[in-house]
Design a protein around this motif. Structure first.
Motif, PDB file in Angstrom:
ATOM      1  N   ARG A 301       0.839  -1.203   0.000  1.00  0.00           N
ATOM      2  CA  ARG A 301       0.000   0.000   0.000  1.00  0.00           C
ATOM      3  C   ARG A 301       0.875   1.256   0.000  1.00  0.00           C
ATOM      4  NH1 ARG A 301      -4.018  -0.390  -2.276  1.00  0.00           N
ATOM      5  NH2 ARG A 301      -4.904   1.457  -1.249  1.00  0.00           N
ATOM      6  N   ILE A 302       1.977   1.219   0.729  1.00  0.00           N
ATOM      7  CA  ILE A 302       2.925   2.339   0.716  1.00  0.00           C
ATOM      8  C   ILE A 302       3.444   2.559  -0.695  1.00  0.00           C
ATOM      9  CG2 ILE A 302       5.205   3.115   1.487  1.00  0.00           C
ATOM     10  CD1 ILE A 302       4.698   1.628   4.104  1.00  0.00           C
ATOM     11  N   ASP A 303       3.809   1.447  -1.364  1.00  0.00           N
ATOM     12  CA  ASP A 303       4.351   1.554  -2.717  1.00  0.00           C
ATOM     13  C   ASP A 303       3.334   2.147  -3.681  1.00  0.00           C
ATOM     14  OD1 ASP A 303       6.398   0.858  -4.831  1.00  0.00           O
ATOM     15  OD2 ASP A 303       4.694  -0.325  -5.538  1.00  0.00           O
ATOM     16  N   GLU A 318      12.495   0.765   4.894  1.00  0.00           N
ATOM     17  CA  GLU A 318      12.563  -0.598   5.443  1.00  0.00           C
ATOM     18  C   GLU A 318      11.482  -1.493   4.846  1.00  0.00           C
ATOM     19  OE1 GLU A 318      12.581  -0.628   9.688  1.00  0.00           O
ATOM     20  OE2 GLU A 318      14.003   1.035   9.831  1.00  0.00           O
ATOM     21  N   GLY A 319      10.346  -0.900   4.483  1.00  0.00           N
ATOM     22  CA  GLY A 319       9.272  -1.682   3.882  1.00  0.00           C
ATOM     23  C   GLY A 319       9.698  -2.292   2.558  1.00  0.00           C
ATOM     24  N   TYR A 320      10.429  -1.511   1.749  1.00  0.00           N
ATOM     25  CA  TYR A 320      10.926  -2.032   0.472  1.00  0.00           C
ATOM     26  C   TYR A 320      11.948  -3.153   0.697  1.00  0.00           C
ATOM     27  CZ  TYR A 320       8.602   1.521  -2.321  1.00  0.00           C
ATOM     28  OH  TYR A 320       7.654   2.280  -2.957  1.00  0.00           O
ATOM     29  N   LEU A 321      12.810  -2.983   1.688  1.00  0.00           N
ATOM     30  CA  LEU A 321      13.787  -4.036   1.981  1.00  0.00           C
ATOM     31  C   LEU A 321      13.091  -5.320   2.393  1.00  0.00           C
ATOM     32  CD1 LEU A 321      16.503  -1.981   3.928  1.00  0.00           C
ATOM     33  CD2 LEU A 321      16.625  -2.852   1.593  1.00  0.00           C
ATOM     34  N   PHE A 322      12.006  -5.185   3.158  1.00  0.00           N
ATOM     35  CA  PHE A 322      11.249  -6.364   3.569  1.00  0.00           C
ATOM     36  C   PHE A 322      10.666  -7.079   2.352  1.00  0.00           C
ATOM     37  CE2 PHE A 322       7.418  -8.606   4.805  1.00  0.00           C
ATOM     38  CZ  PHE A 322       7.810  -9.278   5.957  1.00  0.00           C
ATOM     39  N   LEU A 323      10.066  -6.318   1.433  1.00  0.00           N
ATOM     40  CA  LEU A 323       9.473  -6.918   0.231  1.00  0.00           C
ATOM     41  C   LEU A 323      10.540  -7.603  -0.619  1.00  0.00           C
ATOM     42  CD1 LEU A 323       7.024  -4.048  -0.812  1.00  0.00           C
ATOM     43  CD2 LEU A 323       6.392  -6.279   0.099  1.00  0.00           C
ATOM     44  N   ILE A 324      11.688  -6.953  -0.781  1.00  0.00           N
ATOM     45  CA  ILE A 324      12.776  -7.537  -1.581  1.00  0.00           C
ATOM     46  C   ILE A 324      13.261  -8.835  -0.967  1.00  0.00           C
ATOM     47  CG2 ILE A 324      15.179  -7.189  -2.302  1.00  0.00           C
ATOM     48  CD1 ILE A 324      14.447  -4.165  -2.535  1.00  0.00           C
ATOM     49  N   ASN A 325      13.505  -8.813   0.336  1.00  0.00           N
ATOM     50  CA  ASN A 325      14.005 -10.019   1.012  1.00  0.00           C
ATOM     51  C   ASN A 325      12.967 -11.141   1.004  1.00  0.00           C
ATOM     52  OD1 ASN A 325      16.511  -8.920   1.607  1.00  0.00           O
ATOM     53  ND2 ASN A 325      15.784  -7.982   3.506  1.00  0.00           N
ATOM     54  N   ASN A 326      11.698 -10.756   1.102  1.00  0.00           N
ATOM     55  CA  ASN A 326      10.632 -11.761   1.080  1.00  0.00           C
ATOM     56  C   ASN A 326      10.607 -12.493  -0.261  1.00  0.00           C
ATOM     57  OD1 ASN A 326       7.897 -12.919   2.033  1.00  0.00           O
ATOM     58  ND2 ASN A 326       7.387 -11.946   0.097  1.00  0.00           N
ATOM     59  N   PHE A 338      11.333  -6.127  -9.380  1.00  0.00           N
ATOM     60  CA  PHE A 338      10.381  -5.010  -9.422  1.00  0.00           C
ATOM     61  C   PHE A 338      10.590  -4.078  -8.230  1.00  0.00           C
ATOM     62  CE2 PHE A 338       6.328  -3.185  -8.039  1.00  0.00           C
ATOM     63  CZ  PHE A 338       5.930  -2.519  -9.194  1.00  0.00           C
ATOM     64  N   TYR A 339      10.711  -4.645  -7.026  1.00  0.00           N
ATOM     65  CA  TYR A 339      10.847  -3.811  -5.837  1.00  0.00           C
ATOM     66  C   TYR A 339      12.272  -3.294  -5.645  1.00  0.00           C
ATOM     67  CZ  TYR A 339       6.039  -4.753  -4.653  1.00  0.00           C
ATOM     68  OH  TYR A 339       4.675  -4.802  -4.687  1.00  0.00           O
ATOM     69  N   VAL A 340      13.253  -3.976  -6.229  1.00  0.00           N
ATOM     70  CA  VAL A 340      14.604  -3.412  -6.250  1.00  0.00           C
ATOM     71  C   VAL A 340      14.602  -2.126  -7.068  1.00  0.00           C
ATOM     72  CG1 VAL A 340      16.934  -3.712  -7.181  1.00  0.00           C
ATOM     73  CG2 VAL A 340      15.897  -5.541  -5.834  1.00  0.00           C
ATOM     74  N   ASP A 341      13.946  -2.168  -8.229  1.00  0.00           N
ATOM     75  CA  ASP A 341      13.839  -0.966  -9.066  1.00  0.00           C
ATOM     76  C   ASP A 341      13.085   0.148  -8.343  1.00  0.00           C
ATOM     77  OD1 ASP A 341      15.253  -2.030 -11.166  1.00  0.00           O
ATOM     78  OD2 ASP A 341      13.485  -2.775 -12.230  1.00  0.00           O
TER      79      ASP A 341
END
Length: 578
Positions: A301-303, A318-326, A338-341
């Motif tokens: 939702r933040i994205d 930190e939310g993006y890092l969580f999505l990338i690691n997930n 996608f989330y790295v970009d």
């Protein structure tokens, strides 16, 4: 703030209206017969009596403008253009009106103009999270307010600059500004309650960001009783701050319950900053409760808000890092990419804010305030004759101290540059040297003292070579025991062979490999330079950012952040054609 602040809030009211001021200042407007007998001042008074009723307010403003044009009164025209801005929905026209107001009043001597239209332009850009343009206009507004000695307006503009500082992560400086704003409002008797409550919302948030939860809770409790009565939006913004405080105190269920209540109301507010923060902390709560599915939902939702508005809050990274690691753990490489970009785009905007906007804040706001304080100090020095010499020596000491500080910083930067260049040359020499040297170069006498069978020694050396080639040193928590277990040998053998053949203790051997690997990676991998220091330290096997930074400095004489910045500049210099 008074009428100025009331006008500023008109924008929210007018978004709900079907009327617009587009084309409202056309040349064909005819003053109604009912208003012709009245003077400019009388019509303006009628406007103030019905400013919330758009259908009545617009004809009044048109009439005021027509009378001002007829009288060729620049100030009155500037006043009307600055006010019709709030009734216009088209962004281009909004800016056009403000620019006209500024152009008409910039050469006048007035307590409010052109400070007011400059401040309104700052608000326009702030609402669009364009901090650079917002700051430019706030600084101009502040300059005019100081020249006209309009203290109330100065506080209002500085408060808005505090909002920019807060969003850029300069929380301690923002807190000082918000505290001064609160003290000023209370000292003058809280003339405008809505503005005061708005200050309290950001003050409590700022206390939280400075880890002063008790102070934040105190002012939330003190403000709640009056806030709900005056403004619903501010009530739910304050409730959001309370939910964040629950999270900080690890009262996750209370935090979740409070934040969920705020969502329907925060979604209605045009400023999405509070909504983004609600999503972020709901994501963090779900992380703490090990509900990763819900965490992903809120971080996405933040994205979606970021993609639509380009609005950023540094902590939500930190939310993006969580999505990338997930997605990395799930081997969903498409979503990971996608989330790295997305994160790279987020970082790009954040870097722009942290460089350009921060530089302007320091040069044009912070330094200006420091110089103003210096002038006051000089004035005090010359007026207090009894302490004149003492104050002069204090001033000289300050100037001398600042000079020494600047000289120290200059020498420090020069030394770092020399160390960087030496390090780059040393890396190249080390690679050539390592290619030629053999492990046989170890001291003969110490090899004899090993008392390790030749075949065991040869086997361990071969495994060490493989360990280095496979970059297994990037794993965290490597010890002689863990490596001995991996090599199926004795930990003392591993330790002694490393000490003699690598000529260093085991810890330094592992950390040297990591730092040397990092330097090579940063030289060749541009994406790696975008990682945070925390992410880099984790990536190469260090348990803490502090341990990594200290060892990198010990090894190279430079801090990682400086090295990353300098290597980018170094590469750009190499690419410049002769």
């Amino acid at each position: 703030m008074n009428k100025i602040a009331r006008i500023a809030r008109l924008l929210v009211l007018l978004w709900c209206s079907n009327l617009t001021f587009s084309q409202s200042l056309d040349e064909h407007f005819v003053v109604p017969d009912s208003l012709k007998p009245f003077s400019y001042e009388e019509v303006l008074k009628k406007f103030w009596g019905s400013y919330e009723d758009t259908a009545k307010a617009i004809p009044y403003l048109k009439t005021c403008l027509a009378k001002a044009v007829q009288a060729n009164d620049s100030l009155k025209m500037a006043e009307i253009y600055a006010r019709v801005y709030f009734y216009e929905e088209n962004d281009s026209l909004k800016l056009e009106f403000l620019n006209k107001s500024i152009s008409l009043s910039k050469n006048l001597v007035h307590t409010l103009y052109p400070a007011f239209p400059y401040s309104s332009k700052g608000n326009f850009y702030l609402e669009k999270w364009d901090y650079e343009n917002a700051l430019d206009n706030y600084l101009k507004a502040l300059d005019y307010a100081k020249k006209s000695k309009n203290e109330s307006f100065q506080y209002m503009v500085e408060y808005n600059i505090g909002l920019i500082k807060s969003e850029l992560g300069k929380h301690q400086e923002a807190l000082q500004i918000f505290r001064k704003s609160r003290e000023y409002e209370e000292k003058r008797g809280i003339r405008d309650t809505i503005d005061y409550l708005d200050i309290m919302v950001h003050l409590t948030e700022s206390y939280t960001k400075n880890n002063k939860i008790d102070s934040s809770d105190y002012y939330i409790a003190r403000t709640f009783s009056s806030l709900n009565y005056y403004d619903e939006n501010l009530y739910y913004q304050l409730l959001l701050n309370q939910g964040v405080n629950f999270y900080c105190k690890k009262e996750y269920l209370n935090a979740e319950k409070t934040l969920i209540v705020t969502l329907p109301y925060l979604k209605k507010i045009e400023d999405k900053a509070f909504l983004v923060k609600a999503y972020y902390y709901l994501g963090k709560i779900k992380e703490s409760l090990v509900d990763h599915e819900e965490s992903i939902f809120f971080y996405k939702r933040i994205d979606s808000v970021f993609n639509y508005t380009q609005f950023i809050v540094p902590e939500v990274r930190e939310g993006y890092l969580f999505l990338i690691n997930n997605y990395k753990a799930e081997q969903d490489f498409e979503n990971q990419l996608f989330y790295v970009d997305r994160l790279l785009k987020f970082d790009s905007i954040m870097r722009k804010n942290n460089t350009q906007v921060n530089e302007k804040l320091v040069k044009q706001y912070d330094t200006a305030k420091l110089l103003a304080e210096k002038e006051k100090l000089i004035e005090v020095v010359y007026t207090k004759n009894s302490n004149f010499k003492l104050y002069i020596w204090i001033l000289v000491g300050i100037v001398f101290g600042v000079t020494i500080l600047f000289y120290y910083q200059f020498q420090k930067r020069k030394l770092y540059a020399q160390r960087f260049n030496a390090l780059m040359k040393e890396q190249n020499r080390r690679r050539e040297k390592m290619a030629k040297e053999s492990v046989i170069n170890a001291k003969t006498e110490e090899i004899k003292k090993l008392k390790i069978a030749e075949e065991i020694k040869t086997d361990i050396l071969a495994k060490i070579e493989k360990f280095e080639a496979n970059k297994e040193f990037l794993e965290p928590n490597i010890t002689t025991n863990s490596l001995a277990t991996q090599f199926k040998t004795n930990s003392k053998y591993v330790s002694r062979i490393v000490n003699i053949y690598k000529e260093k203790n085991f810890t330094n051997y592992i950390n040297d490999l990591r730092v040397e690997y990092l330097i090579e990676e940063l030289k060749t991998n541009k994406k790696f330079r975008n990682y945070t220091i925390k992410a880099i330290s984790s990536e190469i096997g260090f348990n803490t950012t502090e341990a990594f930074s200290k060892y990198f400095h010990k090894k190279t004489g430079l801090y990682p952040s400086y090295f990353i910045k300098r290597i980018t500049e170094y590469e750009d210099e190499l690419e410049v054609p002769a």
